[in-house]
Design an enzyme around this catalytic site. Sequence first.
Site, PDB file in Angstrom:
ATOM      1  CG  HIS A 127      73.056 -10.239  94.831  1.00  0.00           C
ATOM      2  ND1 HIS A 127      72.430  -9.676  93.505  1.00  0.00           N
ATOM      3  CD2 HIS A 127      74.194 -10.762  94.406  1.00  0.00           C
ATOM      4  CE1 HIS A 127      73.365 -10.028  92.649  1.00  0.00           C
ATOM      5  NE2 HIS A 127      74.455 -10.765  93.007  1.00  0.00           N
TER       6      HIS A 127
ATOM      7  CB  SER B 231      75.138 -12.578  90.270  1.00  0.00           C
ATOM      8  OG  SER B 231      75.825 -11.231  90.549  1.00  0.00           O
TER       9      SER B 231
ATOM     10  CG  ASP C 120      70.304  -7.506  94.147  1.00  0.00           C
ATOM     11  OD1 ASP C 120      71.265  -7.027  94.633  1.00  0.00           O
ATOM     12  OD2 ASP C 120      70.044  -8.750  93.493  1.00  0.00           O
TER      13      ASP C 120
END
Length: 201
Positions: A182, A101, A151
């Site tokens: 995610h 991320s 996501d």
Amino acid sequence: MSYVARRTDGRDGAPLFLTFHGTGGSEDQFHGLAEQLLPGAHVVSPRGDVSEMGAARFFRRTGEGVYDMDDLARRTKAMAAFIAAEKTRTGAGRVLALGYSNGANILAAVAFLHPDLVDDLVLMHPLIPWTPAPQPGLSGRRVHVTAGERDPICPAPLTQALVAYLLAQKAAVSTFWHPGGHEIRQEELGSIQRFLTPSAP
């Protein structure tokens, strides 16, 4: 800039493995995983030095998916210097890095400008909402991108655009998609292990 970082020194001649946490994570998020994936490696895990309401990050943003590009540029330069210093300190001939991320985003940003610093990159759920400039230095670099098909933070079309960019730079790109969002899934970690250690089952 300097970073708080967790370090595990490996054996002489071992590769350097860097890990970069996601928003709200810490230097501990992937450090142990890296030790398991590459036993004996030098493992270095910096902590993001930006606080977003108490959550550690590697650069500032003004909203979800909206980056402070000036801050990103400054912190990309600082991170590149940090990686170069750790490469010199360990004497590693091979450098691998894994980011998730926000951590994947700072790692990608470094690679766009300094592709010689990291040989093998794992980008987990990256979000690159701009079109990077062409970078011939990415040719031949091994990059593994993992993502969730649903996501909500890192939309699939932007992940696909990043993969297309990397392929256009002639990077050696592999991908792994899971059907979720995610979150990090076990099968995703399996794909990373196979990427880093091709002889793994």
